[in-house]
Design an enzyme around this catalytic site. Structure first.
Site, mmCIF file in Angstrom:
data_model
loop_
_atom_site.group_PDB
_atom_site.id
_atom_site.type_symbol
_atom_site.label_atom_id
_atom_site.label_comp_id
_atom_site.label_asym_id
_atom_site.label_seq_id
_atom_site.Cartn_x
_atom_site.Cartn_y
_atom_site.Cartn_z
ATOM 1 N N GLU A 1 -5.605 -6.160 -4.404
ATOM 2 C CA GLU A 1 -6.717 -6.384 -3.470
ATOM 3 C C GLU A 1 -6.194 -6.463 -2.032
ATOM 4 O O GLU A 1 -6.841 -5.983 -1.097
ATOM 5 C CB GLU A 1 -7.426 -7.695 -3.834
ATOM 6 C CG GLU A 1 -8.638 -8.033 -2.981
ATOM 7 C CD GLU A 1 -9.772 -7.041 -3.148
ATOM 8 O OE1 GLU A 1 -10.293 -6.899 -4.258
ATOM 9 O OE2 GLU A 1 -10.140 -6.373 -2.152
ATOM 10 N N LYS B 1 0.814 -1.227 0.000
ATOM 11 C CA LYS B 1 0.000 0.000 0.000
ATOM 12 C C LYS B 1 0.841 1.268 0.000
ATOM 13 O O LYS B 1 0.469 2.264 -0.602
ATOM 14 C CB LYS B 1 -0.986 0.019 1.169
ATOM 15 C CG LYS B 1 -0.394 -0.038 2.562
ATOM 16 C CD LYS B 1 0.045 -1.411 3.023
ATOM 17 C CE LYS B 1 -1.076 -2.297 3.479
ATOM 18 N NZ LYS B 1 -0.642 -3.654 3.814
ATOM 19 N N VAL C 1 -5.457 -3.107 0.755
ATOM 20 C CA VAL C 1 -6.391 -2.389 1.627
ATOM 21 C C VAL C 1 -7.248 -3.403 2.372
ATOM 22 O O VAL C 1 -7.906 -4.237 1.758
ATOM 23 C CB VAL C 1 -7.323 -1.446 0.832
ATOM 24 C CG1 VAL C 1 -8.141 -0.596 1.783
ATOM 25 C CG2 VAL C 1 -6.531 -0.570 -0.117
ATOM 26 N N LYS D 1 -3.599 3.519 2.756
ATOM 27 C CA LYS D 1 -4.790 2.789 2.304
ATOM 28 C C LYS D 1 -5.892 3.753 1.869
ATOM 29 O O LYS D 1 -6.620 3.501 0.904
ATOM 30 C CB LYS D 1 -5.281 1.861 3.413
ATOM 31 C CG LYS D 1 -4.284 0.728 3.698
ATOM 32 C CD LYS D 1 -4.573 0.040 5.016
ATOM 33 C CE LYS D 1 -3.572 -1.076 5.286
ATOM 34 N NZ LYS D 1 -3.639 -1.541 6.699
ATOM 35 N N ASP E 1 0.052 4.252 7.844
ATOM 36 C CA ASP E 1 -0.442 3.081 7.123
ATOM 37 C C ASP E 1 -1.902 3.284 6.715
ATOM 38 O O ASP E 1 -2.315 2.973 5.598
ATOM 39 C CB ASP E 1 -0.283 1.840 8.015
ATOM 40 C CG ASP E 1 -0.867 0.601 7.374
ATOM 41 O OD1 ASP E 1 -0.259 0.088 6.418
ATOM 42 O OD2 ASP E 1 -1.942 0.161 7.812
#
Lengths: 443, 443
Positions: free
Chosen positions: A141, A117, A144, A217, A213
């Site tokens: 996929e 990410k 996130v 996302k 983080d």
């Protein structure tokens, strides 16, 4: 015709993977491909095999055995020059080496699946354009909410919607810490230490508890929901370090739960207001019920209404589940549009500056317990056009807590008022403010 | 490269649709295609237009205006013989006419999108095989949980999992009635009447409250999760008519909420145990929090763990959102495998007979208030190997309620015990039993 089941296509040659990185998620992927092999073949019509694993140290102990027939390699070129390898699975993490690998893999005509990410948030527009120009799938996929299928939902099954907002609990470490503080009444430091002991938090937890983080996302979700590129560097990010057990207790008294949210809204002019911040979530929201290290996303679309998805956002096989699903798309021969837009590169987002964002706020002040303080505070708030909805004074020490829940106001007014208050001689600590989500409208 | 956004492919000719049925969902679809036209073109690269609408009565008043450029037609052939129409959208409902239309559309080489869960539950294996043989897309995202993207998730983003169970609140009418009984303490009849007045229930509510609509959807979910054909006629179905305000109150005292569930599990031997029934759901489950007419599904996969999805399961634009998404897949040129398996036709499910199913149970007896009744009841339960976990006697009239929560036991033992008890002279009403879901394991 009923129940006359036949294999549709004879089994093709296995899809061969080159895996970069053999950590938690890599081990999870290997286990899934081994344990669910039969079910996977039944779905996609061919076997999926890991041929080569790129690692720095082949001698290191791993969480699972080497898959049958696979071997280690030490250089990127060995993966990329192997014509049998159709897919490069990047699970190394980090920016530079991972970015170089993905660029080289796409240049070599290989599909890429990644859970990275950070890289996609910072260099996504470039990498997606590269993939598109080559007609290759760049699957993410897993990047996130781990196993929660939110990327695919935004790209496809919900794509007939114009979205007005998306709100997510996107980091399991932060949610674990906040949930633990909420249930046990412990301090932030205590909860963090416990999370580290249980393996829910890294030794250096900055990326998680600083909100970064979650921010990575959120950038990916904004891209999917609105087809715009929101520069990661411009996203306002507040982490969870300032949350005190008091805040959690006060939230409860007002019927709210504190959660670290990644949240984005689009206004009527198509402008995006996005940010990462701790917020007061009404306890009747499903989001308020997300416990432990779980992740969840709430999407609001003009056709579908609100959609809520909940599951494990990290861990070996939950994240591996999403990586494997992307690989299965490739094995099936499906080539979904990576971003879900008929665009080569996304236009920049038209950004609402944080200071313009309108919200209700929770404000917590630590003040000396003396005559006139409440009057002075209320005066400053009024001067900054902040209307108080509820107020609470708590504490019996020299320093007491003053808590305010405001009506909707501009963020810049709150920032201005708190800057003025911070300089006053009755203040006992830095003022703290969190956004308050509006109560749900029938959902 | 950053932010250098270009249209990827020049706009192709519009995708032309033939729509069959202009009711609630049809109107929702028309509104979405109108209101979100720009966003849809930005995603799929072409316009989507409804050319012809098949209706019985063109004169009828509709919930929205005729889409620009569209016209009514009165015969199936007019839709099917029009070479410009690439997709037939079946929103008529019902079995015979809808089935004939879909068969003819596939035979004519047209893709089909439908929300018809009843038809797909009863004739799905045949229709999916037809579509597959023709290489056509038969989209049905809208047929389970309206706008909640569970079909796509099972077919694709979660497809690396072996599923152990799926549990859904799949019918908004039933959930509205039960939620209203739970919140307001009203009787079933009262709550049903209110639901009918508010448009949440049909004048003839049998399909919903009898559990049959839930059963249709469960058949489709079983097909997606396990790639087997479970004959609709063999699915055990219990509706919500027998639920009394007492049951809801007793459930609350034991920390449960009653919900109508569609539930299926797969055992270690690959056998499927499935059914539709009211059940006691622990209040800590997210499923217990599903209110009003919302739908939700909880999936348990061996890689991903538990996934929970929640949203509007019915209504014009929520269902239209899913119909439009399937149409957009076709407009993009994607041809997802309809069932997600490399199979032509699915094999029959290996079914666990209901009587063999093991569960904890809630048992409610109405008995005459006299000496020895509890002893007699307890004796019958013991004779049938039913171990009591909790018991409760309530009421001060001649007839009192005896409530038991059992340990795990075989369904056939409960049925046997209740049949014996029903014949006893102290019984004041038919005995009632519901399953009890086990408490969540950390999720």
């Amino acid at each position: 015709m009923q129940n006359d089941s036949q294999i549709l296509k004879p089994q093709a040659a296995p899809l061969m993977l080159g895996l970069a990185g053999f950590g938690t998620v890599g081990s999870g992927l290997i286990r899934i491909l081994e344990e669910n092999r039969e079910a996977i073949i039944r779905r996609v019509g061919r076997d999926i095999r890991i041929k080569t694993i790129l690692v720095r140290d082949p001698g290191k102990t791993r969480a699972c055995a080497m898959p049958e027939g696979a071997r280690f390699c030490g250089s990127r070129e060995e993966l990329l020059n192997d014509p049998e390898i159709e897919v490069v699975v990047e699970l190394m993490g980090g920016l530079d080496a991972a970015g170089a690998l993905i660029r080289a893999a796409l240049a070599a005509g290989k599909h890429v699946v990644t859970a990275n990410k950070a890289l996609l948030a910072e260099a996504g527009n470039e990498l997606f354009t590269l993939a598109q120009d080559k007609g290759l799938f760049l699957g993410y996929e897993a990047s996130v909410c781990g196993g929660v299928p939110v990327v695919q939902a935004l790209r496809s099954a919900l794509s007939a919607n114009e979205f007005s907002s998306l709100t997510g609990i996107l980091n399991g470490t932060c949610n674990y810490i906040i949930s633990s503080m909420t249930i046990n009444g412990t301090s932030f430091d205590c909860a963090l230490k416990q999370a580290q002991e249980l393996g829910f938090a890294e030794a250096d937890p900055t990326l998680d508890i600083g909100g970064f983080d979650t921010a990575h996302k959120l950038i990916l979700l904004v891209r999917l929901a609105w087809g715009v590129d929101y520069p990661y560097a411009e996203l306002p990010v507040t982490g969870i370090r300032s949350i005190s057990p008091d805040d959690i207790q006060f939230a409860r008294e007002f019927n709210y739960t504190i959660k670290l949210l990644g949240r984005a809204r689009r206004d009527a002019n198509g402008r995006i207001e996005a940010g990462v911040f701790p917020a007061m979530v009404p306890t009747s929201y499903l989001l308020a019920r997300v416990g432990s290290s779980y992740n969840a996303v709430r999407l609001e679309g003009n056709a579908v209404g609100s959609i809520f998805m909940h599951g494990k956002g990290a861990g070996d096989t939950p994240t591996g589940s999403a990586v494997a699903a992307d690989i299965m798309e490739i094995a099936r021969g499906d080539r979904p549009n990576n971003l879900g837009y008929n665009l080569r590169g996304l236009p920049p987002a038209d950004i609402v500056p944080t200071e313009e964002a309108i919200s209700s706020f929770y404000i917590r002040l630590r003040v000396k317990d003396r005559i006139g303080v409440m009057r002075d505070v209320a005066t400053v708030l009024a001067e900054h056009r902040i209307s108080i909805q509820q107020a609470l004074q708590k504490g019996t020490d020299d320093i007491v807590s003053l808590i305010f829940m405001t009506h909707a106001c501009k963020t810049k007014d709150v920032i201005g008022a708190l800057a003025k208050l911070a300089a006053m001689d009755f203040m006992g600590a830095e003022p703290v403010y969190y956004r308050v989500l509006p109560p749900p409208c029938g959902d």
